[in-house]
Structures are given as structure tokens and as C-alpha cells.
Design an enzyme around this catalytic site. Structure first.
Site, PDB file in Angstrom:
ATOM      1  N   HIS A 204       0.799  -1.238   0.000  1.00  9.58           N
ATOM      2  CA  HIS A 204       0.000   0.000   0.000  1.00  9.58           C
ATOM      3  C   HIS A 204       0.829   1.285   0.000  1.00  9.58           C
ATOM      4  O   HIS A 204       0.268   2.368  -0.125  1.00  9.58           O
ATOM      5  CB  HIS A 204      -0.956   0.036   1.188  1.00  9.58           C
ATOM      6  CG  HIS A 204      -0.266   0.374   2.488  1.00  9.58           C
ATOM      7  ND1 HIS A 204       0.400  -0.555   3.227  1.00  9.58           N
ATOM      8  CD2 HIS A 204      -0.117   1.543   3.149  1.00  9.58           C
ATOM      9  CE1 HIS A 204       0.913   0.014   4.295  1.00  9.58           C
ATOM     10  NE2 HIS A 204       0.628   1.296   4.277  1.00  9.58           N
TER      11      HIS A 204
HETATM   12  C1  UD1 Z   1      -2.179   5.873   5.134  1.00  3.09           C
HETATM   13  C2  UD1 Z   1      -0.928   6.481   5.735  1.00  3.09           C
HETATM   14  C3  UD1 Z   1       0.166   5.426   5.790  1.00  3.09           C
HETATM   15  C4  UD1 Z   1      -0.301   4.167   6.486  1.00  3.09           C
HETATM   16  C5  UD1 Z   1      -1.589   3.684   5.854  1.00  3.09           C
HETATM   17  C6  UD1 Z   1      -2.130   2.531   6.639  1.00  3.09           C
HETATM   18  C7  UD1 Z   1      -0.590   8.872   5.306  1.00  3.09           C
HETATM   19  C8  UD1 Z   1       0.133   9.875   4.487  1.00  3.09           C
HETATM   20  N1  UD1 Z   1      -0.440   7.587   4.930  1.00  3.09           N
HETATM   21  O1  UD1 Z   1      -1.877   5.524   3.803  1.00  3.09           O
HETATM   22  O2  UD1 Z   1       1.276   5.927   6.495  1.00  3.09           O
HETATM   23  O3  UD1 Z   1       0.692   3.186   6.350  1.00  3.09           O
HETATM   24  O4  UD1 Z   1      -2.567   4.739   5.874  1.00  3.09           O
HETATM   25  O5  UD1 Z   1      -3.005   1.759   5.886  1.00  3.09           O
HETATM   26  O6  UD1 Z   1      -1.238   9.220   6.247  1.00  3.09           O
HETATM   27  N2  UD1 Z   1      -9.166   4.790   0.571  1.00  3.09           N
HETATM   28  C9  UD1 Z   1     -10.401   4.202   0.460  1.00  3.09           C
HETATM   29  N3  UD1 Z   1     -11.058   3.893   1.618  1.00  3.09           N
HETATM   30  C10 UD1 Z   1     -10.566   4.153   2.847  1.00  3.09           C
HETATM   31  C11 UD1 Z   1      -9.309   4.758   2.939  1.00  3.09           C
HETATM   32  C12 UD1 Z   1      -8.616   5.067   1.801  1.00  3.09           C
HETATM   33  O7  UD1 Z   1     -10.896   3.965  -0.642  1.00  3.09           O
HETATM   34  O8  UD1 Z   1     -11.225   3.835   3.855  1.00  3.09           O
HETATM   35  C13 UD1 Z   1      -8.425   5.093  -0.681  1.00  3.09           C
HETATM   36  C14 UD1 Z   1      -8.685   6.501  -1.187  1.00  3.09           C
HETATM   37  O9  UD1 Z   1      -8.707   6.468  -2.574  1.00  3.09           O
HETATM   38  C15 UD1 Z   1      -7.451   7.258  -0.717  1.00  3.09           C
HETATM   39  C16 UD1 Z   1      -6.367   6.186  -0.774  1.00  3.09           C
HETATM   40  O10 UD1 Z   1      -7.025   4.983  -0.410  1.00  3.09           O
HETATM   41  O11 UD1 Z   1      -7.144   8.349  -1.529  1.00  3.09           O
HETATM   42  C17 UD1 Z   1      -5.219   6.457   0.175  1.00  3.09           C
HETATM   43  O12 UD1 Z   1      -5.697   6.643   1.516  1.00  3.09           O
HETATM   44  P1  UD1 Z   1      -4.853   7.561   2.537  1.00  3.09           P
HETATM   45  O13 UD1 Z   1      -5.444   7.466   3.883  1.00  3.09           O
HETATM   46  O14 UD1 Z   1      -4.634   8.896   1.963  1.00  3.09           O
HETATM   47  O15 UD1 Z   1      -3.441   6.886   2.527  1.00  3.09           O
HETATM   48  P2  UD1 Z   1      -3.023   5.376   2.748  1.00  3.09           P
HETATM   49  O16 UD1 Z   1      -2.361   4.902   1.511  1.00  3.09           O
HETATM   50  O17 UD1 Z   1      -4.161   4.598   3.275  1.00  3.09           O
HETATM   51  N1  UDP Z   2      -3.913  -5.255   8.654  1.00  4.07           N
HETATM   52  C1  UDP Z   2      -5.189  -5.791   8.722  1.00  4.07           C
HETATM   53  N2  UDP Z   2      -5.804  -6.149   7.566  1.00  4.07           N
HETATM   54  C2  UDP Z   2      -5.237  -6.019   6.347  1.00  4.07           C
HETATM   55  C3  UDP Z   2      -3.942  -5.475   6.280  1.00  4.07           C
HETATM   56  C4  UDP Z   2      -3.303  -5.097   7.446  1.00  4.07           C
HETATM   57  O1  UDP Z   2      -5.729  -5.942   9.816  1.00  4.07           O
HETATM   58  O2  UDP Z   2      -5.888  -6.376   5.336  1.00  4.07           O
HETATM   59  C5  UDP Z   2      -3.230  -4.848   9.892  1.00  4.07           C
HETATM   60  C6  UDP Z   2      -1.884  -5.474  10.118  1.00  4.07           C
HETATM   61  O3  UDP Z   2      -2.006  -6.734  10.747  1.00  4.07           O
HETATM   62  C7  UDP Z   2      -1.185  -4.457  10.972  1.00  4.07           C
HETATM   63  C8  UDP Z   2      -1.750  -3.146  10.476  1.00  4.07           C
HETATM   64  O4  UDP Z   2      -2.972  -3.460   9.809  1.00  4.07           O
HETATM   65  O5  UDP Z   2      -1.539  -4.618  12.322  1.00  4.07           O
HETATM   66  C9  UDP Z   2      -0.797  -2.500   9.524  1.00  4.07           C
HETATM   67  O6  UDP Z   2      -1.413  -1.473   8.842  1.00  4.07           O
HETATM   68  P1  UDP Z   2      -0.950  -1.002   7.403  1.00  4.07           P
HETATM   69  O7  UDP Z   2      -0.187  -2.066   6.737  1.00  4.07           O
HETATM   70  O8  UDP Z   2      -2.159  -0.483   6.727  1.00  4.07           O
HETATM   71  O9  UDP Z   2      -0.057   0.274   7.733  1.00  4.07           O
HETATM   72  P2  UDP Z   2       1.437   0.510   8.249  1.00  4.07           P
HETATM   73  O10 UDP Z   2       1.700  -0.389   9.385  1.00  4.07           O
HETATM   74  O11 UDP Z   2       2.339   0.272   7.080  1.00  4.07           O
HETATM   75  O12 UDP Z   2       1.432   1.941   8.605  1.00  4.07           O
END
Ligand code: UD1
Ligand code: UDP
Length: 380
Positions: A204
Site C-alpha cells: 500500500h
Molecule cells: C495511510 C498512511 C500510511 C499508512 C496507511 C495505513 C498517510 C500519508 N499515509 O496511507 O502511512 O501506512 O494509511 O493503511 O497518512 N481509501 C479508500 N477507503 C478508505 C481509505 C482510503 O478507498 O477507507 C483510498 C482513497 O482512494 C485514498 C487512498 O485509499 O485516496 C489512500 O488513503 P490515505 O489514507 O490517503 O493513505 P493510505 O495509503 O491509506
Molecule cells: N492489517 C489488517 N488487515 C489487512 C492489512 C493489514 O488488519 O488487510 C493490519 C496489520 O495486521 C497491521 C496493520 O494493519 O496490524 C498495519 O497497517 P498497514 O499495513 O495499513 O499500515 P502501516 O503499518 O504500514 O502503517
């Protein structure tokens, strides 16, 4: 004490749970959800699995550009913080919710606590690195998950109000793994995989999903692996796969993001994990599952040096080679503490509640410093 706890993205719900339980024994916690993650599979399922109390405030900010998302969160957080007037605010990790929470609290002179402080990738192209740098600079108390993080802060001149407490994500694994394991047999059957005979993958990071070549490289690597791969796909990655017209081979079970208990079960039974996630790399280490990290660097270099994590980037050949030859077997020292970080955090907050700006002051011998600087630094 009244403590405002700010969450918004998936890993923050998991990190919040153990701390929330520890704090609520003696204090009042006001839980604020920024709404950064909002799909049921990215938010609601975690409140259910973790039995987290419903947020006191849901700010509903949703997805936007970095500035719009962070700015809107700050505006709405400022209102909540003004109304609640807490004794401290807690942020965690490195998301835009962390950044907004840190800035909003600091501008209102509310003592700021950063859990998972001092993590560094030394890659400024990651939005998370920028968020961490700011949150750590502003925090009055820093709770670190490893000793390496303590050293990173020290290198940046942050030496006071810093505690190595261990990782609250390890607390969460300790608390929830037994429940997760009960679900495992039915879950594996539903996915058509057998314990120890599949790989688990997550992707991601912006750096991997926003660059078609990198994402194509990762998927080409997955497609070439002759072994089932369970791949819960983050919404960002699903959109990117569609946008670039990429395909996954039939042996890849590309499913919706799974809840926390299912994820723990899938991790524990996987033969190997392939990921660019920070949390998932750590959980692989906790559970003793070999991890291939789909990045060129990681915050968790200790896990690489100890031999349980290998950086393979996004080159399909390196991914395939890692899948064949990476067989870690050595010991796993307790880099991330003992699974009781949350209790330690609660005890420290109780014994020495943070005061705003308490560690930010002039160096002791200011006059000597000015003299030394005048001698050493000349105009170019
Ligand atoms: C965010 C965090 C990242 C973290 C990750 C955990 C920032 C800059 N990044 O990244 O550090 O590792 O969360 O998962 O804060 N979207 C949906 N539904 C949702 C959420 C997101 O469709 O419920 C889609 C949207 O198109 C959005 C994209 O995912 O634009 C990215 O979501 P965003 O929260 O901006 O960043 P993450 O990649 O999730
Ligand atoms: N996780 C989850 N379901 C998923 C993917 C990740 O419950 O489909 C959990 C994972 O076990 C961990 C946390 O989400 O505890 C990590 O989040 P993510 O990978 O989104 O973000 P990061 O840790 O890189 O910020």
C-alpha cells in the site's frame, strides 16, 4: 486526567487499543477518529475486532490531497481540543492524522505525546517520514518501540522525555492472537489454503502504488511464484491496479482488506510474508514468520540485520529469489520489548504527566555556545 487520543488510519486503531484499555482504568480518554480511513473494512471492523470504544468524535475528513486532508483535520481537531481542554493529546505513528494532531495540539499549547516516536527510514520521499519528523519535533513525550528509535532521536538532539517502552503492536498480538487462532481453520478453508503452505502479501505504500513500474514489478514477482498467495488488497492498491491495467494470476487470492483478527490468523499460518507495511513487518518478526520487504529501505533495520527480514524492493527476480532461498532460522531477540508497552506508557504518564514545552529550552552554557559558534562558523 483527561486525555484526547487521536486515530484515523488502520494501524492507529490497533495501536490505540492496548493503550486505551490501560489508560481507561484510571483516566478519561476522549477518542477522536479523524475519518482518514472510512471503508468498513478499513475502520469499522477494527473497532469490532479490538472491542475499541466508539469514538467520542468522528471528524469524517476522508480522502483528499495531503494539504487538504491535513488542513481539514487540523481545523476540526482544533475545535475538539478547544472544547475538551485535555491534559494531553496522544498521537501515534506517522500518518496525516498524526501530523494534524501534533500541529493542532502544539498550537493550542496542549502537551503532546507521540507513541512510536523516533522511527526513521531516511527516505524523505515517504510522506510518513515528513509526518514523523514534525511529530517528534513537537512532542513533549516520546515513546519508542526500539532502542534504535531512541538513538535516532538522540542524533536529532531529542534526548529528554524519551522512553524505550516497547511496541504496543506486540501488546496487541499478545492480547488478540488466541482469539485470532480460533478463527484460523474456517478462514483458511474459506480461502482454500493450508497452514504453512501459502504466502501472505500486502502492498500500500505510496512509493509502490503511485509508480506503475514498481507496482507492475511487485505483481510480476507475485505472479511468477508457484505457490498460493493470500493478498488482502488495500483500496489504494486496488485503484492503482485498475488504473494501470495490471493483472494478478489465478494462484493469487486477491481479497478485500481483512479485519485484524483474520489478519493475525493469516500471518501466523503463512509460510512467508511479503509486504511494504511497517506494522506487518513487525508482526512477522513477533510471530517468527520470514518476511520479504518490498522496499529498498526500512525503519526496522534491526530485523534485517538479525536475519528475519530481507529487503527485496520491487524487482520480480529479487522477489522470486527471496521466496526460494530466504530461510531465516536464528534467534529473535526481544527488540520490541515484552508485550507490556501500554502499561508502561500509562505508568509514565501517571507518574510524570507531560508539560507543554518542558524539554524545549536553551542549552545550559549558552554564552559558551555563542562564542564557540562565532569562532567556528564563518561566511562563505
Ligand atoms: C495511510 C498512511 C500510511 C499508512 C496507511 C495505513 C498517510 C500519508 N499515509 O496511507 O502511512 O501506512 O494509511 O493503511 O497518512 N481509501 C479508500 N477507503 C478508505 C481509505 C482510503 O478507498 O477507507 C483510498 C482513497 O482512494 C485514498 C487512498 O485509499 O485516496 C489512500 O488513503 P490515505 O489514507 O490517503 O493513505 P493510505 O495509503 O491509506
Ligand atoms: N492489517 C489488517 N488487515 C489487512 C492489512 C493489514 O488488519 O488487510 C493490519 C496489520 O495486521 C497491521 C496493520 O494493519 O496490524 C498495519 O497497517 P498497514 O499495513 O495499513 O499500515 P502501516 O503499518 O504500514 O502503517
Amino acid at each position: 486526567m483527561k486525555i484526547v487520543s487521536i486515530v484515523g488510519a488502520r494501524p492507529e486503531f490497533i495501536q490505540a487499543a492496548p493503550v486505551s484499555f490501560a489508560l481507561r482504568r484510571t483516566h478519561r480518554e476522549v477518542l477522536v477518529h479523524t475519518g482518514q480511513h472510512y471503508d468498513d473494512s478499513m475502520s469499522r471492523v477494527f473497532f469490532e475486532d479490538l472491542e475499541l470504544p466508539a469514538p467520542d468524535y468522528h471528524l469524517g475528513v476522508g480522502s483528499r490531497s495531503h494539504a487538504r486532508q491535513t488542513g481539514e483535520m487540523m481545523i476540526r481537531l482544533e475545535e475538539v481540543l478547544r472544547k475538551e481542554r485535555p491534559d494531553m493529546a496522544i498521537v501515534r505513528g506517522d500518518t496525516n492524522s498524526t501530523l494534524a494532531g501534533a500541529l493542532a495540539a502544539a498550537k493550542l499549547q496542549i502537551p503532546l505525546v507521540h507513541i512510536e516516536a523516533g522511527e526513521r527510514s531516511f527516505n524523505k520521499f515517504m510522506p510518513e517520514e515528513i509526518n514523523r519528523l514534525v511529530a517528534d519535533r513537537l512532542a513533549d513525550l516520546h515513546f519508542c518501540i526500539t532502542r534504535l528509535a531512541v538513538r535516532h532521536l538522540a542524533r536529532e538532539g531529542i534526548t529528554e522525555g524519551v522512553f524505550f517502552v516497547g511496541d504496543v503492536m506486540l501488546d496487541a498480538v499478545r492480547i488478540y492472537l488466541p482469539r485470532a487462532m480460533e478463527r484460523a481453520p474456517a478462514l483458511l478453508e474459506r480461502l482454500g489454503v493450508e497452514s504453512g503452505r501459502y504466502l501472505l502479501a500486502t502492498v500500500h505504500r505510496a512509493g509502490n502504488t503511485d509508480d506503475p513500474r514498481r507496482l507492475a514489478g511487485i505483481l510480476a514477482g507475485f505472479n511468477s511464484i508457484p505457490e498460493p498467495i493470500v493478498f488482502p488488497v488495500h483500496p489504494r492498491t486496488r485503484q492503482a491496479i485498475a488504473r494501470y491495467g495490471l493483472q494478478t494470476a489465478p494462484h493469487i487470492r486477491a481479497v478485500e482488506p481483512v479485519g485484524y483478527l483474520d489478519m493475525l490468523a493469516l500471518e501466523a499460518h503463512a509460510r512467508m510474508i511479503l509486504t511494504d507495511s511497517g506494522g506487518v513487518q513487525r508482526e512477522a518478526y513477533f510471530l517468527g514468520v520470514p518476511c520479504l520487504t518490498l522496499r529498498e529501505e526500512t525503519e526496522l533495520m534491526e530485523t534485517v540485520e538479525i536475519g528475519w527480514n530481507r529487503l527485496v524492493g520491487t524487482d520480480p527476480r529479487r522477489i522470486l529469489e527471496g521466496r526460494h532461498f530466504f530461510r531465516p532460522a536464528g534467534p529473535r531477540p526481544p527488540l520490541f520489548g515484552d508485550g507490556h508497552a501500554a502499561e508502561r506508557i500509562a505508568a509514565i504518564l501517571e507518574q510524570a504527566p507531560p508539560r507543554f514545552g518542558q524539554h524545549y529550552r536553551r542549552p545550559g552554557s549558552f554564552v559558551a555556545l555563542i562564542r564557540a559558534t562565532a569562532e567556528q562558523i564563518s561566511l562563505p
